[in-house]
Design a protein around this motif. Structure first.
Motif, PDB file in Angstrom:
ATOM      1  N   ILE A 136      13.679 -22.126 -24.107  1.00  0.00           N
ATOM      2  CA  ILE A 136      12.546 -22.507 -24.968  1.00  0.00           C
ATOM      3  C   ILE A 136      11.436 -21.469 -24.884  1.00  0.00           C
ATOM      4  O   ILE A 136      10.928 -20.980 -25.898  1.00  0.00           O
ATOM      5  CB  ILE A 136      11.996 -23.894 -24.577  1.00  0.00           C
ATOM      6  CG1 ILE A 136      13.014 -24.985 -24.902  1.00  0.00           C
ATOM      7  CG2 ILE A 136      10.676 -24.175 -25.284  1.00  0.00           C
ATOM      8  CD1 ILE A 136      12.658 -26.334 -24.315  1.00  0.00           C
ATOM      9  N   GLU A 137      11.049 -21.121 -23.645  1.00  0.00           N
ATOM     10  CA  GLU A 137       9.905 -20.217 -23.476  1.00  0.00           C
ATOM     11  C   GLU A 137      10.207 -18.822 -24.018  1.00  0.00           C
ATOM     12  O   GLU A 137       9.368 -18.206 -24.675  1.00  0.00           O
ATOM     13  CB  GLU A 137       9.503 -20.146 -22.002  1.00  0.00           C
ATOM     14  CG  GLU A 137       8.168 -19.483 -21.819  1.00  0.00           C
ATOM     15  CD  GLU A 137       7.524 -19.740 -20.467  1.00  0.00           C
ATOM     16  OE1 GLU A 137       6.415 -19.233 -20.252  1.00  0.00           O
ATOM     17  OE2 GLU A 137       8.131 -20.427 -19.633  1.00  0.00           O
ATOM     18  N   SER A 138      11.420 -18.318 -23.764  1.00  0.00           N
ATOM     19  CA  SER A 138      11.753 -16.970 -24.231  1.00  0.00           C
ATOM     20  C   SER A 138      11.823 -16.910 -25.759  1.00  0.00           C
ATOM     21  O   SER A 138      11.327 -15.963 -26.370  1.00  0.00           O
ATOM     22  CB  SER A 138      13.075 -16.508 -23.628  1.00  0.00           C
ATOM     23  OG  SER A 138      14.142 -17.319 -24.055  1.00  0.00           O
ATOM     24  N   LEU A 139      12.420 -17.945 -26.378  1.00  0.00           N
ATOM     25  CA  LEU A 139      12.539 -17.931 -27.845  1.00  0.00           C
ATOM     26  C   LEU A 139      11.201 -18.192 -28.528  1.00  0.00           C
ATOM     27  O   LEU A 139      10.923 -17.649 -29.599  1.00  0.00           O
ATOM     28  CB  LEU A 139      13.591 -18.950 -28.296  1.00  0.00           C
ATOM     29  CG  LEU A 139      15.030 -18.644 -27.850  1.00  0.00           C
ATOM     30  CD1 LEU A 139      16.003 -19.675 -28.403  1.00  0.00           C
ATOM     31  CD2 LEU A 139      15.460 -17.243 -28.266  1.00  0.00           C
ATOM     32  N   LEU A 140      10.340 -19.009 -27.896  1.00  0.00           N
ATOM     33  CA  LEU A 140       8.987 -19.207 -28.433  1.00  0.00           C
ATOM     34  C   LEU A 140       8.213 -17.891 -28.374  1.00  0.00           C
ATOM     35  O   LEU A 140       7.541 -17.510 -29.335  1.00  0.00           O
ATOM     36  CB  LEU A 140       8.241 -20.275 -27.624  1.00  0.00           C
ATOM     37  CG  LEU A 140       8.498 -21.733 -27.987  1.00  0.00           C
ATOM     38  CD1 LEU A 140       7.753 -22.650 -27.028  1.00  0.00           C
ATOM     39  CD2 LEU A 140       8.067 -22.036 -29.415  1.00  0.00           C
ATOM     40  N   SER A 141       8.316 -17.208 -27.239  1.00  0.00           N
ATOM     41  CA  SER A 141       7.634 -15.929 -27.071  1.00  0.00           C
ATOM     42  C   SER A 141       8.121 -14.911 -28.101  1.00  0.00           C
ATOM     43  O   SER A 141       7.318 -14.224 -28.744  1.00  0.00           O
ATOM     44  CB  SER A 141       7.876 -15.402 -25.650  1.00  0.00           C
ATOM     45  OG  SER A 141       7.348 -14.109 -25.498  1.00  0.00           O
ATOM     46  N   ALA A 142       9.448 -14.839 -28.284  1.00  0.00           N
ATOM     47  CA  ALA A 142      10.024 -13.894 -29.255  1.00  0.00           C
ATOM     48  C   ALA A 142       9.600 -14.237 -30.683  1.00  0.00           C
ATOM     49  O   ALA A 142       9.331 -13.340 -31.496  1.00  0.00           O
ATOM     50  CB  ALA A 142      11.547 -13.899 -29.137  1.00  0.00           C
ATOM     51  N   THR A 143       9.522 -15.547 -30.986  1.00  0.00           N
ATOM     52  CA  THR A 143       9.107 -15.984 -32.330  1.00  0.00           C
ATOM     53  C   THR A 143       7.652 -15.632 -32.591  1.00  0.00           C
ATOM     54  O   THR A 143       7.294 -15.172 -33.693  1.00  0.00           O
ATOM     55  CB  THR A 143       9.321 -17.504 -32.482  1.00  0.00           C
ATOM     56  OG1 THR A 143      10.691 -17.818 -32.221  1.00  0.00           O
ATOM     57  CG2 THR A 143       8.960 -17.971 -33.883  1.00  0.00           C
ATOM     58  N   VAL A 144       6.784 -15.861 -31.589  1.00  0.00           N
ATOM     59  CA  VAL A 144       5.363 -15.498 -31.718  1.00  0.00           C
ATOM     60  C   VAL A 144       5.242 -13.990 -31.949  1.00  0.00           C
ATOM     61  O   VAL A 144       4.481 -13.536 -32.804  1.00  0.00           O
ATOM     62  CB  VAL A 144       4.574 -15.924 -30.456  1.00  0.00           C
ATOM     63  CG1 VAL A 144       3.165 -15.332 -30.475  1.00  0.00           C
ATOM     64  CG2 VAL A 144       4.492 -17.437 -30.363  1.00  0.00           C
ATOM     65  N   ALA A 145       6.009 -13.210 -31.185  1.00  0.00           N
ATOM     66  CA  ALA A 145       5.984 -11.747 -31.320  1.00  0.00           C
ATOM     67  C   ALA A 145       6.442 -11.321 -32.714  1.00  0.00           C
ATOM     68  O   ALA A 145       5.853 -10.411 -33.319  1.00  0.00           O
ATOM     69  CB  ALA A 145       6.869 -11.112 -30.250  1.00  0.00           C
ATOM     70  N   ASP A 146       7.478 -11.978 -33.241  1.00  0.00           N
ATOM     71  CA  ASP A 146       7.971 -11.671 -34.596  1.00  0.00           C
ATOM     72  C   ASP A 146       6.859 -11.797 -35.631  1.00  0.00           C
ATOM     73  O   ASP A 146       6.729 -10.969 -36.536  1.00  0.00           O
ATOM     74  CB  ASP A 146       9.116 -12.613 -34.977  1.00  0.00           C
ATOM     75  CG  ASP A 146      10.416 -12.269 -34.266  1.00  0.00           C
ATOM     76  OD1 ASP A 146      10.477 -11.192 -33.646  1.00  0.00           O
ATOM     77  OD2 ASP A 146      11.357 -13.080 -34.339  1.00  0.00           O
ATOM     78  N   GLY A 147       6.083 -12.868 -35.490  1.00  0.00           N
ATOM     79  CA  GLY A 147       5.000 -13.118 -36.434  1.00  0.00           C
ATOM     80  C   GLY A 147       3.939 -12.031 -36.409  1.00  0.00           C
ATOM     81  O   GLY A 147       3.317 -11.737 -37.432  1.00  0.00           O
ATOM     82  N   VAL A 148       3.745 -11.410 -35.246  1.00  0.00           N
ATOM     83  CA  VAL A 148       2.711 -10.373 -35.109  1.00  0.00           C
ATOM     84  C   VAL A 148       3.216  -9.025 -35.600  1.00  0.00           C
ATOM     85  O   VAL A 148       2.501  -8.306 -36.310  1.00  0.00           O
ATOM     86  CB  VAL A 148       2.252 -10.261 -33.629  1.00  0.00           C
ATOM     87  CG1 VAL A 148       1.219  -9.140 -33.472  1.00  0.00           C
ATOM     88  CG2 VAL A 148       1.669 -11.586 -33.147  1.00  0.00           C
ATOM     89  N   ILE A 149       4.470  -8.668 -35.259  1.00  0.00           N
ATOM     90  CA  ILE A 149       4.979  -7.324 -35.602  1.00  0.00           C
ATOM     91  C   ILE A 149       5.785  -7.302 -36.896  1.00  0.00           C
ATOM     92  O   ILE A 149       6.207  -6.252 -37.361  1.00  0.00           O
ATOM     93  CB  ILE A 149       5.831  -6.731 -34.457  1.00  0.00           C
ATOM     94  CG1 ILE A 149       7.126  -7.557 -34.245  1.00  0.00           C
ATOM     95  CG2 ILE A 149       5.026  -6.640 -33.175  1.00  0.00           C
ATOM     96  CD1 ILE A 149       8.100  -6.927 -33.255  1.00  0.00           C
TER      97      ILE A 149
END
Length: 560
Positions: free
Chosen positions: A269-282
């Motif tokens: 959960i934490e890794s995929l949430l982090s990756a999803t948040v990062a996707d939105g920024v970059i």
């Protein structure tokens, strides 16, 4: 179905890699490595292991997650979310138990990725995620009270549970060391105000440097020796240990399996949430299944070197992005920077005050609590609030394993209840108005339902939650028509209980000389019914493509 593909982002980004990209990754990696240092030490100590274990985790797991991961900018390592779980495992099973649980969690994460279940993790209800995240934040804060106030328990062991901790705190609150309290408060203030002056250098690092120097001077020249430092409690090893494979036995695997599931689910959960948040920024899109495999590999290798569970870290990932990190090379450099610090500068960590690290974790727990989001969710429907509060209180009072299990069960029950409420069954005895069949006026004549025929319209999934509803409606009517048309055009799927219920209806109707005709069965449901033997039970001619054919069939049956 698409075949599984393992595509680490590192190898795709290196195809068009440039000197400019490397320089950006180099600067970002160095800064993220410096940011990760105090957090890795703090997470290690708070989890119940020695300080270097947190750094070893950030080095080994961080390197593997960047090397094999499915995100361009994800930074992996130990996180606050695992503190509570790790501490509980060590208390009950020791370090060897933690190693076994982490290894099993790594295997589970790889299986989640291989079987392409990365997207499924995203379906865990948001109130559950907020509930256990806020609960973990409260628990982390609770674990730091002793170091914040420098409490002396006189050799009495601190309980592992939330209520037990607060009871011992209150009993020994007269032993407060006010120097410790001042160090903690000043550390918190420095971390809180740093962003106003510096966006690049983290407040936690500034606080640790300033407070460590101040406490060293106070001890050396002021005679104030009552402030505990890392060196007073731990012996720090300035080296990367050799890999050691733990002894595995069936009893340990069986006992630790539920904990391993919790580590795997939380890590995913934490890794995929982090990756999803990062996707939105970059403006990129990560590969969730590749990311899970990388997280799994990291959690298999890191514990062999004495590391603790690791996952994607949102704060460090955002630091990487904000400082210009372009590719996974930045994450690899961050791991190398931490390795150099471990080998050459780690002895200096012994001078860091425990109260200062407690201040760092107070800020971590505050940021993690997401109290504004928690407050906003309290205005949502009662079912969501119920899941949120139950998950939160179970996390705080019991543990995360119980909280996730119970939270998911409650969420599933509430979801099924909502689906049941959306599925409707209506009975038509006289005529069907085609103009009500869609949002268009078709101006067709009404379809007359002949005497002795009843049409049952099912609108929604025909699954175990709704199957008995059908029987209840028929028993309420209590009549015996010659033909029952079951209209299923709006049934997207049918499960085993629905098939069993429908089979019983057909068999009971046959005994009562009532014919059953199915109408508008879609192709998916049609295939399920065919496999279940409905052609033999009902007759293929009695499964009609639409209501017109079904009514003609019913007329023919009555006129025989």
């Amino acid at each position: 179905m698409k075949a599984f593909e393992f595509k680490p982002k590192l190898f795709t980004t290196l195809q068009n890699y440039s000197k400019e990209s490397f320089m950006a990754d180099l600067m970002a990696g160095i800064i993220v490595g410096i940011v990760a240092l105090p957090l890795a030490i703090a997470f290690g100590i708070a989890s119940g292991v020695s300080p270097e274990k947190g750094i070893i985790t950030a080095i080994v797991a961080g390197f593997i997650i960047s090397l094999l991961g499915g995100s361009k900018v994800q930074i992996g390592g130990p996180t606050g979310a695992f503190i509570v779980i790790i501490y509980g495992i060590i208390q009950e099973y020791g370090i060897s138990g933690l190693t076994v649980a982490t290894l099993m969690a790594g295997v589970l994460l790889i299986l989640l990725g291989v079987f392409k279940l990365g997207a499924v993790i995203k379906f865990i209800p948001y109130p559950i995620i907020v509930g256990f995240t806020s609960g973990i934040a409260v628990t982390i804060f609770t674990t730091q009270i002793a170091d914040i106030f420098g409490l002396n328990f006189g050799g009495e062991k601190v309980p592992g549970d939330f209520i037990g901790k607060w009871m011992i705190y209150f009993r020994h609150f007269d032993t407060v060391n006010w120097w410790n309290a001042i160090v903690s408060v000043v550390s918190v203030i420095i971390i809180a105000i740093t962003p106003k002056f510096s966006k690049k250098i983290p407040g936690s690092l500034i606080a640790i440097i300033v407070i460590t120097i101040a406490v060293y001077l106070m001890k050396t020249y002021g005679g104030i020796t009552c402030i505990d430092t890392i060196g007073d409690r731990f012996t720090i090893q300035s080296q990367l240990p050799e890999a050691v494979v733990p002894e595995l036995n069936w009893e340990a695997i069986k006992n630790l399996f539920p904990v391993a599931i919790t580590i795997a689910v939380l890590g995913a959960i934490e890794s995929l949430l982090s990756a999803t948040v990062a996707d939105g920024v970059i403006g990129d899109r990560h590969d969730s299944n590749t990311e899970l495999i990388a997280q799994g590999a990291a959690n298999i290798v890191a514990p062999l070197f004495g590391g603790i569970p690791a996952t994607g870290a949102i704060a460090r990932t955002m630091t990487n992005i904000n400082n210009g990190g372009k590719t996974p090379v930045a994450g690899i450099i961050h791991a190398v920077v931490l390795l150099l610090i471990l080998l050459f500068l780690m002895p200096l960590a012994q001078y860091i005050p425990m109260a200062c690290l407690a201040g760092v974790l107070v800020i971590v727990s505050y940021n993690m609590s997401g109290w504004r989001t928690f407050k906003a969710l309290l205005k949502n429907p009662k079912s969501d609030v119920t899941v949120l509060l139950i998950t939160f209180f179970l996390t705080v009072i019991f543990d995360l394993t119980v909280a996730i299990e119970v939270g998911l069960i409650i969420a599933c029950i509430l979801f099924m209840k909502r689906v049941m409420e959306t599925t409707e069954i209506s009975v038509i005895k006289d005529e069907i108005d085609p103009n009500k069949e869609s949002d268009l006026e078709v101006h067709e004549e009404h379809l007359v339902v002949p005497d002795g025929v009843e049409v049952y319209e099912i609108n929604g999934p025909y699954f175990f939650g709704i199957a008995t509803k059908f029987e209840e409606i028929m028993s309420e009517l209590g009549d015996r028509p010659k033909v029952r048309i079951v209209r299923m055009r709006k049934v997207p799927f049918i499960d085993s209980t629905g098939i069993h219920n429908l089979t019983n209806l057909c068999e009971m109707s046959k005994k009562e000389n009532i014919r059953i005709v199915l109408s508008g069965v879609n192709s998916k449901v049609h295939q399920v019914l065919k496999k279940a033997g409905f052609y033999e039970l009902l007759g293929e001619e009695n499964i009609c493509p639409n209501i017109n054919v079904a009514l003609d069939k019913a007329k023919a049956i009555i006129e025989k």
